[in-house]
Design a protein around this motif. Structure first.
Motif, short mmCIF file in Angstrom:
data_model
loop_
_atom_site.label_atom_id
_atom_site.label_comp_id
_atom_site.label_asym_id
_atom_site.label_seq_id
_atom_site.Cartn_x
_atom_site.Cartn_y
_atom_site.Cartn_z
N GLN A 1 0.83 -1.20 0.00
CA GLN A 1 0.00 0.00 0.00
C GLN A 1 0.87 1.26 0.00
OE1 GLN A 1 -2.73 0.27 3.29
NE2 GLN A 1 -3.36 2.34 2.78
N HIS A 2 1.90 1.25 0.83
CA HIS A 2 2.81 2.40 0.88
C HIS A 2 3.48 2.62 -0.47
CE1 HIS A 2 5.75 5.23 2.44
NE2 HIS A 2 6.73 4.46 1.99
N SER A 3 3.89 1.53 -1.12
CA SER A 3 4.54 1.65 -2.43
C SER A 3 3.59 2.24 -3.46
CB SER A 3 5.02 0.26 -2.89
OG SER A 3 5.91 -0.31 -1.96
N LEU A 4 2.35 1.74 -3.48
CA LEU A 4 1.37 2.24 -4.45
C LEU A 4 1.04 3.71 -4.19
CD1 LEU A 4 -1.11 -0.79 -4.69
CD2 LEU A 4 0.36 0.07 -6.51
N GLU A 5 0.86 4.07 -2.92
CA GLU A 5 0.50 5.45 -2.61
C GLU A 5 1.62 6.42 -2.96
OE1 GLU A 5 -0.61 5.30 1.49
OE2 GLU A 5 -2.74 4.96 1.03
N PHE B 1 -6.33 0.42 -2.16
CA PHE B 1 -5.73 0.88 -0.92
C PHE B 1 -6.58 0.46 0.28
CE2 PHE B 1 -3.87 4.70 -3.41
CZ PHE B 1 -2.91 3.86 -3.96
N ASP B 2 -7.89 0.58 0.14
CA ASP B 2 -8.79 0.19 1.23
C ASP B 2 -8.68 -1.30 1.52
OD1 ASP B 2 -9.64 2.80 1.38
OD2 ASP B 2 -11.45 2.48 0.17
N GLN B 3 -8.59 -2.12 0.48
CA GLN B 3 -8.46 -3.56 0.68
C GLN B 3 -7.15 -3.91 1.37
OE1 GLN B 3 -9.19 -5.87 -2.87
NE2 GLN B 3 -10.95 -4.64 -3.45
N LEU B 4 -6.06 -3.28 0.94
CA LEU B 4 -4.77 -3.54 1.56
C LEU B 4 -4.76 -3.07 3.02
CD1 LEU B 4 -2.41 -2.52 -1.38
CD2 LEU B 4 -2.75 -4.83 -0.49
N SER B 5 -5.40 -1.94 3.27
CA SER B 5 -5.47 -1.44 4.64
C SER B 5 -6.26 -2.39 5.53
CB SER B 5 -6.11 -0.04 4.64
OG SER B 5 -6.25 0.44 5.96
N ALA C 1 10.53 -0.90 1.00
CA ALA C 1 10.65 -1.52 2.32
C ALA C 1 10.87 -0.42 3.36
CB ALA C 1 11.80 -2.52 2.32
N ASP C 2 9.81 0.05 3.96
CA ASP C 2 9.88 1.12 4.96
C ASP C 2 10.40 0.54 6.28
OD1 ASP C 2 9.61 3.36 6.47
OD2 ASP C 2 7.42 3.30 6.58
N PRO C 3 11.57 0.98 6.78
CA PRO C 3 12.10 0.44 8.04
C PRO C 3 11.13 0.59 9.21
CG PRO C 3 13.76 1.75 6.90
CD PRO C 3 12.47 1.98 6.18
#
Length: 394
Positions: A40-44, A260-264, A357-359
């Protein structure tokens, strides 16, 4: 090696089957968080960069036919930062291998210039040249599905006239990250495509000289979307307005936000279930371990080991299991996240899309999993601390 450390290693080895099973359950929860939230973070992040770089509009207003000078009045509406007019029409395309014509949506671009809004990213070939009425740029999805390359040509029915169009470029657009044709539920890139043509050519083909049939608007920071839409509808009403709408109602952006909603939901609902099961299993395993080692615990206390030392010993058992699960979850989640991101890249057309890959995400998943594991085993560890030295004498 200290006595309690040797005992910890021995307990872990004797319970290796149970340790591995619980660690895998924890790993499943961690991996789900890393997979879903990371994707989700990557897509956003990719969507935000793509929208900003190519100036995706905030408001769209289709109509039948409106004079170009009307854009100046719309630009004076409070909250409007930029206005772009264009021509948008549906066409039929002859594609080899199809038993019926494909459908296309053709949009105008300023002759020899760059659009103020809804720009395109050329990924192959070149942009349109001013004054060329037979040149088109096609969307990447349609080009790949049908094997089109710059230099190829295709036949199109443009306003009832059969024309041969020459493909000079392949492009991506923030407006068509997810392109759906009329009546389509999922994209069919072979039978529906996006094309861009010089505005002068479309004006001549559809008799729209000095006119437009779609308006794009960028809002200022303090602009109210609702008020701007109301004013645009008021001005375009005499010209056959179909109703202005915001970016949130745009088909492509709507599908993106749905993902995004589904991934969240996936990252917030599934992991707690896995971690709750892991906590329950840890509680049972530690309770059984304490029950079978009551005499040893009492003997340790008789030899001077404090309640804190005994409690920390059993808590280390829990932390080792949690650490194994977290490490497995990190690796599995990152691997699956890259795979899922690559799958999204097949349906959502971005100039680039990489798994980020967000630490902070990894650290947060580790802390959440460790807290759940410790909380699940806390009652069992407390039971070990309460055992008195006299038990060793029984």
């Amino acid at each position: 090696m200290r006595v309690l450390q040797r005992k910890l290693v021995r307990d872990l080895w004797h319970s290796r089957g149970q340790v591995l099973a619980i660690a895998l359950v924890i790993a499943a929860g961690v991996a789900t968080v890393v997979l879903a939230a990371g994707t989700q973070h990557s897509l956003e992040e990719t969507r935000t960069a793509f929208y900003e770089r190519y100036r995706f509009a905030d408001v769209f207003a289709p109509c039948r036919r409106a004079p170009t000078w009307l854009s100046r009045r719309i630009n004076e509406i409070p909250g409007v930062a930029q206005v772009q007019t264009r021509i948008v029409e549906e066409v039929l395309l002859d594609v080899d291998g199809l038993d019926e014509p494909a459908r296309g949506r053709i949009l105008s671009l300023p002759d020899g210039g760059v659009p103020a809004l809804n720009d395109i990213a050329i990924v192959a070939g070149r942009p349109l040249r001013s004054g060329r009425a037979d040149e088109v740029v096609v969307g990447e999805a349609f080009a790949e599905a049908n094997g089109f390359r710059p230099g190829d040509s295709l036949l199109a029915n443009v306003n009832g006239k059969r024309r041969r169009l020459r493909i000079v470029g392949v492009a991506l657009s923030p407006e068509f990250v997810y392109a759906l044709g009329p009546g389509q539920i999922i994209p069919d890139d072979r039978r529906f495509g996006i094309l861009w043509m010089n505005r002068s050519a479309l004006e001549a083909a559809y008799d729209l000289k000095g006119a437009f049939n779609e308006l794009s608007v960028a809002l200022s920071r303090d602009g109210s979307e609702r008020e701007v839409i109301a004013r645009i509808d008021e001005l375009l009403h005499p010209h056959g307005s179909f109703g202005a709408f915001g970016r949130s109602e745009h088909v492509s952006d709507t599908f993106l936000r749905g993902e995004f909603d589904q991934l969240s939901a996936l990252s917030s609902v599934i992991p707690p279930i896995f971690l709750a099961v892991a906590a329950f299993l840890l509680n049972i395993v530690v309770q059984r371990l304490v029950a079978t080692q009551r005499e040893q615990i009492g003997l340790l206390k008789a030899f001077g080991y404090s309640n804190l030392a005994v409690g920390w010993h059993f808590m280390q058992f829990v932390l080792v299991v949690a650490a194994i699960g977290v490490l497995l979850g990190w690796g599995l989640g990152a691997w699956m996240g890259r795979g899922l991101t690559n799958m999204y890249a097949e349906y959502y057309r971005f100039p680039f899309l990489h798994y980020l890959a967000d630490p902070g995400l990894f650290v947060g998943a580790a802390i959440f999993s460790t807290v759940a594991a410790v909380g699940g085993a806390l009652v069992a560890v407390a039971g070990a601390v309460r055992i008195s030295p006299a038990v060793a004498m029984s």
